[in-house]
Design a protein around this motif. Structure first.
Motif, PDB file in Angstrom:
ATOM      1  N   MET A  30       0.855  -1.182   0.000  1.00  0.00           N
ATOM      2  CA  MET A  30       0.000   0.000   0.000  1.00  0.00           C
ATOM      3  C   MET A  30       0.897   1.241   0.000  1.00  0.00           C
ATOM      4  N   LEU A  31       0.709   2.117  -0.964  1.00  0.00           N
ATOM      5  CA  LEU A  31       1.459   3.370  -1.017  1.00  0.00           C
ATOM      6  C   LEU A  31       0.635   4.459  -0.346  1.00  0.00           C
ATOM      7  N   ALA A  32       1.201   5.067   0.684  1.00  0.00           N
ATOM      8  CA  ALA A  32       0.532   6.188   1.344  1.00  0.00           C
ATOM      9  C   ALA A  32       0.710   7.442   0.496  1.00  0.00           C
ATOM     10  N   VAL A  33      -0.403   8.063   0.131  1.00  0.00           N
ATOM     11  CA  VAL A  33      -0.370   9.265  -0.700  1.00  0.00           C
ATOM     12  C   VAL A  33      -1.082  10.415   0.014  1.00  0.00           C
ATOM     13  N   LYS A  34      -1.025  10.391   1.337  1.00  0.00           N
ATOM     14  CA  LYS A  34      -1.665  11.453   2.122  1.00  0.00           C
ATOM     15  C   LYS A  34      -0.992  12.795   1.851  1.00  0.00           C
ATOM     16  N   SER A  35      -1.748  13.852   2.108  1.00  0.00           N
ATOM     17  CA  SER A  35      -1.234  15.224   1.976  1.00  0.00           C
ATOM     18  C   SER A  35      -0.621  15.471   0.604  1.00  0.00           C
ATOM     19  N   ASN A  36      -1.422  15.190  -0.439  1.00  0.00           N
ATOM     20  CA  ASN A  36      -0.978  15.400  -1.814  1.00  0.00           C
ATOM     21  C   ASN A  36       0.291  14.609  -2.103  1.00  0.00           C
ATOM     22  N   ALA A  37       0.277  13.337  -1.669  1.00  0.00           N
ATOM     23  CA  ALA A  37       1.433  12.449  -1.848  1.00  0.00           C
ATOM     24  C   ALA A  37       2.685  13.098  -1.261  1.00  0.00           C
ATOM     25  N   GLY A  39       3.294  16.062  -0.708  1.00  0.00           N
ATOM     26  CA  GLY A  39       3.683  17.245  -1.462  1.00  0.00           C
ATOM     27  C   GLY A  39       4.171  16.979  -2.864  1.00  0.00           C
ATOM     28  N   HIS A  40       4.191  15.717  -3.289  1.00  0.00           N
ATOM     29  CA  HIS A  40       4.779  15.372  -4.585  1.00  0.00           C
ATOM     30  C   HIS A  40       3.765  15.362  -5.737  1.00  0.00           C
ATOM     31  N   GLY A  41       2.485  15.504  -5.446  1.00  0.00           N
ATOM     32  CA  GLY A  41       1.469  15.493  -6.506  1.00  0.00           C
ATOM     33  C   GLY A  41       0.667  14.203  -6.501  1.00  0.00           C
ATOM     34  N   LEU A  42      -0.553  14.259  -5.990  1.00  0.00           N
ATOM     35  CA  LEU A  42      -1.352  13.059  -5.742  1.00  0.00           C
ATOM     36  C   LEU A  42      -1.554  12.207  -6.995  1.00  0.00           C
ATOM     37  N   HIS A  43      -2.129  12.788  -8.025  1.00  0.00           N
ATOM     38  CA  HIS A  43      -2.539  11.977  -9.167  1.00  0.00           C
ATOM     39  C   HIS A  43      -1.333  11.482  -9.971  1.00  0.00           C
ATOM     40  N   GLU A  44      -0.292  12.300 -10.047  1.00  0.00           N
ATOM     41  CA  GLU A  44       0.919  11.873 -10.757  1.00  0.00           C
ATOM     42  C   GLU A  44       1.586  10.710 -10.026  1.00  0.00           C
ATOM     43  N   VAL A  45       1.646  10.799  -8.708  1.00  0.00           N
ATOM     44  CA  VAL A  45       2.265   9.727  -7.922  1.00  0.00           C
ATOM     45  C   VAL A  45       1.424   8.455  -7.980  1.00  0.00           C
ATOM     46  N   VAL A  46       0.113   8.604  -7.947  1.00  0.00           N
ATOM     47  CA  VAL A  46      -0.754   7.423  -8.030  1.00  0.00           C
ATOM     48  C   VAL A  46      -0.527   6.685  -9.349  1.00  0.00           C
ATOM     49  N   ARG A  47      -0.464   7.417 -10.456  1.00  0.00           N
ATOM     50  CA  ARG A  47      -0.211   6.762 -11.751  1.00  0.00           C
ATOM     51  C   ARG A  47       1.143   6.044 -11.738  1.00  0.00           C
ATOM     52  N   THR A  48       2.132   6.687 -11.145  1.00  0.00           N
ATOM     53  CA  THR A  48       3.454   6.067 -11.050  1.00  0.00           C
ATOM     54  C   THR A  48       3.399   4.817 -10.188  1.00  0.00           C
ATOM     55  N   GLY A  49       2.704   4.891  -9.061  1.00  0.00           N
ATOM     56  CA  GLY A  49       2.589   3.750  -8.167  1.00  0.00           C
ATOM     57  C   GLY A  49       1.928   2.557  -8.836  1.00  0.00           C
ATOM     58  N   PHE A 211       3.245  -8.852   7.747  1.00  0.00           N
ATOM     59  CA  PHE A 211       1.886  -9.382   7.640  1.00  0.00           C
ATOM     60  C   PHE A 211       1.402  -9.424   6.185  1.00  0.00           C
ATOM     61  N   ASP A 212       0.086  -9.258   5.966  1.00  0.00           N
ATOM     62  CA  ASP A 212      -0.470  -9.398   4.616  1.00  0.00           C
ATOM     63  C   ASP A 212      -0.182  -8.189   3.738  1.00  0.00           C
ATOM     64  N   LEU A 213       0.005  -7.045   4.374  1.00  0.00           N
ATOM     65  CA  LEU A 213       0.131  -5.790   3.640  1.00  0.00           C
ATOM     66  C   LEU A 213       1.076  -4.877   4.403  1.00  0.00           C
ATOM     67  N   VAL A 214       1.892  -4.111   3.671  1.00  0.00           N
ATOM     68  CA  VAL A 214       2.717  -3.074   4.289  1.00  0.00           C
ATOM     69  C   VAL A 214       2.278  -1.719   3.746  1.00  0.00           C
ATOM     70  N   ARG A 215       2.287  -0.725   4.623  1.00  0.00           N
ATOM     71  CA  ARG A 215       1.901   0.637   4.238  1.00  0.00           C
ATOM     72  C   ARG A 215       3.178   1.476   4.144  1.00  0.00           C
ATOM     73  N   VAL A 216       3.540   1.855   2.946  1.00  0.00           N
ATOM     74  CA  VAL A 216       4.801   2.579   2.759  1.00  0.00           C
ATOM     75  C   VAL A 216       4.511   4.032   2.421  1.00  0.00           C
ATOM     76  N   GLY A 217       5.081   4.918   3.219  1.00  0.00           N
ATOM     77  CA  GLY A 217       4.898   6.342   2.994  1.00  0.00           C
ATOM     78  C   GLY A 217       6.185   7.022   2.581  1.00  0.00           C
ATOM     79  N   ILE A 218       6.794   7.738   3.511  1.00  0.00           N
ATOM     80  CA  ILE A 218       7.867   8.668   3.173  1.00  0.00           C
ATOM     81  C   ILE A 218       9.053   8.010   2.493  1.00  0.00           C
ATOM     82  N   ALA A 219       9.354   6.763   2.804  1.00  0.00           N
ATOM     83  CA  ALA A 219      10.504   6.106   2.170  1.00  0.00           C
ATOM     84  C   ALA A 219      10.320   5.989   0.662  1.00  0.00           C
ATOM     85  N   ALA A 220       9.089   5.831   0.193  1.00  0.00           N
ATOM     86  CA  ALA A 220       8.845   5.717  -1.246  1.00  0.00           C
ATOM     87  C   ALA A 220       9.211   6.993  -1.981  1.00  0.00           C
ATOM     88  N   TYR A 221       9.261   8.105  -1.253  1.00  0.00           N
ATOM     89  CA  TYR A 221       9.599   9.385  -1.871  1.00  0.00           C
ATOM     90  C   TYR A 221      11.085   9.708  -1.728  1.00  0.00           C
TER      91      TYR A 221
END
Length: 350
Positions: A30-37, A39-49, A211-221
């Motif tokens: 799971m990629l955390a895209v809170k707060s406009n990814a 600050g990196h741009g929500l929709h652009e980062v989602v497409r990349t993810g 576990f079944d899922l990992v939530r990755v936030g700031i490291a992905a950026y």
């Protein structure tokens, strides 16, 4: 709009996702895209993810999750910060999974009147004390969720929590507490599709929490979640570079078109510097709209319009967001997420 531009390297984000995903190969990502990814741009980062193999996205507010659905995102979306005005029915109908941390949230979701059964993830507090049912009331919390499920008001699909990341031993103890809570919930009749606990730090350092899922936030950026290791140490590439033009240069000083109104630290430590025309220039003062720096003799004739790099990946001698965080006594998350709407984002890569 200020003269500052945040250049976002989407290829760096894609590479970081693959690097981190390889550390938890048996877990969904799971990629955390809170707060406009961050600050990196929500929709652009989602497409990349999506292109990098992300299986789901995490947001704070249900409105952000609904916006992702409206943009065409079909993979699971998870939202976990809810106020009393949250429209749970709209979230459920948009197929946004809901992190549930309190009894009132359970009751509000059940009473939302959604035409679609809301999917809920039950949170147990494992020691961070940032929401979730306290351990002594966990059984009661689960029992109430299962009662509402039996009435057709919601569907219990997951258990989750946050780690404190204060120490390896503390996180390991929290992981064991989480596992015990899951066992207890199952003994009460819960049938979880997913368990998720680990975020960026745990993906790297605590395989017991994958576990079944990992939530990755700031490291992905490309920003380290640790104080003692940089992104470079972890094999990650910072994805954002903040640039601004020189407004004026005279008498060994230059003013740069970026300030705390754009989100940079207003009072960094004396070691703070930017790079002007390839030369490190110490920061003298940060104002609302501009920053004054001292030009080294080697910089030569710096003119208005010359390029300044405030932070980036370090490849051109500039500081990283992690260094700016250390100068401001904060974390790298704040440096990139704190850039305001005045700063234009420019994207490169896939």
């Amino acid at each position: 709009m200020s003269g500052a531009v945040a250049h976002v390297d989407l290829d760096a984000i894609s590479q970081n996702i693959r690097t981190l995903g390889a550390l938890a190969p048996r877990s969904q990502f799971m990629l955390a895209v809170k707060s406009n990814a961050y600050g990196h741009g929500l929709h652009e980062v989602v497409r990349t993810g999506l292109g990098a193999g992300v299986s789901s996205f995490g947001v704070l507010e249900t409105t952000a999750g609904i916006a992702l659905r409206a943009s065409g995102v079909e993979v699971p979306v998870f939202a976990w910060m809810h106020g009393h005005g949250t429209d749970f029915a709209a979230a459920a109908e948009a197929r946004v999974d809901l992190g549930v941390q309190t009894f009132w949230q359970l009751e509000a979701i059940a009473a939302s009147g959604s035409s679609v059964r809301p999917r809920v993830h039950l949170k147990i507090d494992t020691g961070l004390h940032r929401g979730g049912a306290d351990r002594p009331r966990w059984a009661e919390f689960v029992t109430e969720a299962l009662r509402l499920q039996a009435l057709g008001k919601l569907e219990v699909v997951a258990a989750w929590s946050h780690l404190s990341d204060t120490s390896h031993s503390a996180d390991l103890a929290s992981t064991r507490l989480f596992s015990a809570a899951v066992d207890e919930a199952r003994s009460l009749g819960a049938e979880f599709e997913l368990l998720h606990l680990g975020a960026s730090a745990a993906v790297i350092d605590l395989p017991e929490a994958h576990f079944d899922l990992v939530r990755v936030g700031i490291a992905a950026y490309g920003i380290s979640p640790f104080d003692d290791r940089s992104a470079a140490d972890l094999g990650l590439r910072p994805a954002m570079q903040l640039r601004a033009p020189v407004l004026d240069a005279r008498h060994g000083l230059a003013s740069i078109a970026v300030g705390f109104g754009d989100g940079i630290q207003s009072d960094p430590a004396a070691a703070a510097f930017v790079v002007v025309d390839g030369h490190a220039a110490p920061v003298i003062e940060v104002g609302v709209d501009e920053t004054v720096v001292a030009l080294p003799p080697a910089a030569g004739a710096v003119a208005a319009g010359s390029e300044c790099i405030v932070f980036g990946d370090g490849s051109r001698g500039e500081a990283t967001a992690e260094q700016w965080a250390s100068w401001g006594g904060t974390v790298g998350d704040e440096i990139v997420t704190g850039l305001t709407g005045r700063v234009r984002r420019q994207f490169a890569g896939s």
